[in-house]
Write an enzyme that holds these catalytic residues in place. Structure first.
Site, PDB file in Angstrom:
ATOM      1  N   THR A  98     -21.506 -47.732  65.867  1.00 28.38           N
ATOM      2  CA  THR A  98     -21.678 -46.923  66.838  1.00 28.38           C
ATOM      3  C   THR A  98     -20.404 -46.209  67.262  1.00 28.38           C
ATOM      4  O   THR A  98     -19.081 -46.467  67.052  1.00 28.38           O
ATOM      5  CB  THR A  98     -21.845 -48.018  68.051  1.00 28.38           C
ATOM      6  N   HIS A 144     -31.681 -55.210  64.531  1.00 38.43           N
ATOM      7  CA  HIS A 144     -30.230 -55.847  64.915  1.00 38.43           C
ATOM      8  C   HIS A 144     -30.527 -56.983  65.794  1.00 38.43           C
ATOM      9  O   HIS A 144     -30.764 -57.220  67.139  1.00 38.43           O
ATOM     10  CB  HIS A 144     -29.615 -54.804  65.854  1.00 38.43           C
ATOM     11  N   ASN A 156     -24.724 -59.905  67.346  1.00 37.08           N
ATOM     12  CA  ASN A 156     -23.375 -59.505  68.043  1.00 37.08           C
ATOM     13  C   ASN A 156     -23.828 -59.740  69.746  1.00 37.08           C
ATOM     14  O   ASN A 156     -23.346 -58.959  70.227  1.00 37.08           O
ATOM     15  CB  ASN A 156     -23.188 -58.097  68.053  1.00 37.08           C
ATOM     16  N   TYR A 214     -26.601 -59.126  71.419  1.00 40.45           N
ATOM     17  CA  TYR A 214     -27.675 -58.313  71.901  1.00 40.45           C
ATOM     18  C   TYR A 214     -28.823 -59.089  72.125  1.00 40.45           C
ATOM     19  O   TYR A 214     -28.912 -60.311  72.025  1.00 40.45           O
ATOM     20  CB  TYR A 214     -27.750 -56.977  71.058  1.00 40.45           C
ATOM     21  N   ASN A 240     -19.592 -60.315  72.487  1.00 39.13           N
ATOM     22  CA  ASN A 240     -20.279 -59.916  73.851  1.00 39.13           C
ATOM     23  C   ASN A 240     -20.688 -61.235  74.724  1.00 39.13           C
ATOM     24  O   ASN A 240     -21.671 -61.415  75.422  1.00 39.13           O
ATOM     25  CB  ASN A 240     -21.518 -59.137  73.699  1.00 39.13           C
TER      26      ASN A 240
END
Length: 364
Positions: free
Chosen positions: A28, A177, A180, A182, A237
């Site tokens: 990102t 994805h 992480n 999400y 996260n």
């Protein structure tokens, strides 16, 4: 000679011929334009790095709801498809291969980025211990709301449509994805998923959303054009889970049945220690999948050489080294020194710290 090692030899990934086993991991950079549209500057950035055997372009939201950081690209509008076509054409013109990572951040977002200023969505209304990037600064993620059962099929459809859009934009494939912390990862983990319906509780229920997404995307693109990214032990996260080994054994076994072209695994804590959970056996886990294993997290030349010698199908993903070293493949092959990245220019901005890192010949 290092350059003659299997790491640098051409290999097959599904129907694709890759020039080497070195992958540029998705990174990102928050440099998309108005409307989350990829820009010509992004095309230049990726073209500079086309010597990678495979580029996995930065995570791109599948819908406006899926956005969690400012100026990240999307793959849901015709303008975004056209912008990404600039990127894929530029990479292909230099002989490269490129996948797009499909992203829904779930609870790792801010209300200012959500349609109508609404709450981010999640499996359960549990806030993320995470920061998002808004108005040039990192701020705490907003309080999420739990998805209603009838909302989930629409998100699965968003993944399918995003896949169709990515292929229309010229990508060679897509990566889901599911790492992480999400949205998909939030469904997988019992720390963030407290649902009592068919998407919560036992592992097979918590894994239902991932498998529905994978099934839809594979139906759209074909298994040879679909990969998936996982982070079995990473606390990224604020994600947590009571039994990662049991969960990811189940995930790998189901993925073996669906047969995506690769599984991309973050070994350890994302962008941090490879030894975050030293008791977790990644070698045994990857043996449950007969397809291509893509390793990630803290790999240097020695580790990459060792892995690809031991596993003739393995790929190795490098993230941050590709930021400051557009010619990373050449530098690794010749054991040349690597340039350091400028952390101040990682997110947002223009060419500085993005397309102005010199290649080896220029640096000499």
């Amino acid at each position: 000679m290092t350059s003659q090692h299997p790491l640098f030899a051409p290999c097959q990934l599904g129907a694709l011929r890759l020039a080497n086993r070195i992958v540029m991991a998705p990174l990102t950079r928050s440099r998309a334009g108005t409307g989350c549209v990829p820009t010509p500057l992004m095309a230049e950035y990726y073209a500079q790095r086309a010597s990678a055997g495979l580029i996995i372009a930065e995570a791109s939201q599948i819908s406006p709801q899926g956005q969690g950081y400012q100026d990240t690209p999307g793959i849901y509008s015709s303008e975004q498809v056209a912008g990404w076509r600039l990127v894929t054409d530029a990479v292909h013109a230099r002989g490269g291969r490129i996948f797009l990572q499909l992203w829904h951040v779930g609870r790792v977002s801010h209300s200012s980025l959500q349609p109508g200023g609404g709450q981010p969505v999640a499996p359960s209304a549990i806030p993320a211990e995470a920061m998002t990037f808004v108005n040039g600064a990192f701020v705490p993620a907003s309080q999420p709301r739990a998805l209603e059962p009838d909302e989930i099929p629409a998100i699965v459809q968003d993944y399918r449509q995003a896949t169709a859009n990515a292929l229309a934009a010229g990508f060679d494939g897509v990566e889901i994805h599911a790492a992480n912390g999400y949205l998909i990862d939030q469904f997988l983990r019992d720390g963030s998923n407290k649902r009592t319906d068919g998407y919560g509780g036992p592992i097979e229920n918590r894994g239902r959303f991932l498998m529905e997404v994978m099934t839809a995307v594979i139906a759209e693109a074909g298994a040879e054009r679909v990969g998936v990214r996982l982070s079995p032990v990473s606390p990224a996260n604020g994600i947590s889970n009571s039994d990662n080994l049991a969960l990811f054994q189940w995930v790998f076994d189901r993925l073996e049945q669906l047969a995506p072209v690769y599984i991309h695994v973050i070994e350890g804590a994302t962008m941090s220690s490879r030894d975050y959970d030293p008791e977790f056996d990644f070698v045994r886990l990857r043996r449950r999948f007969s397809g291509v294993y893509m390793a990630n997290n803290g790999y240097n030349l020695a580790l990459a050489l060792s892995l690809t010698k031991a596993d003739p199908k393995a790929l190795v993903a490098f993230g941050r080294p590709f930021i400051a070293n557009p010619d990373l493949v050449r530098r690794l092959a010749t054991n040349a020194p690597l340039q350091r990245l400028d952390k101040q220019t990682l997110y947002g901005g223009g060419a500085a710290g993005y397309t102005d890192y010199p290649a080896l010949a220029e640096a000499d």
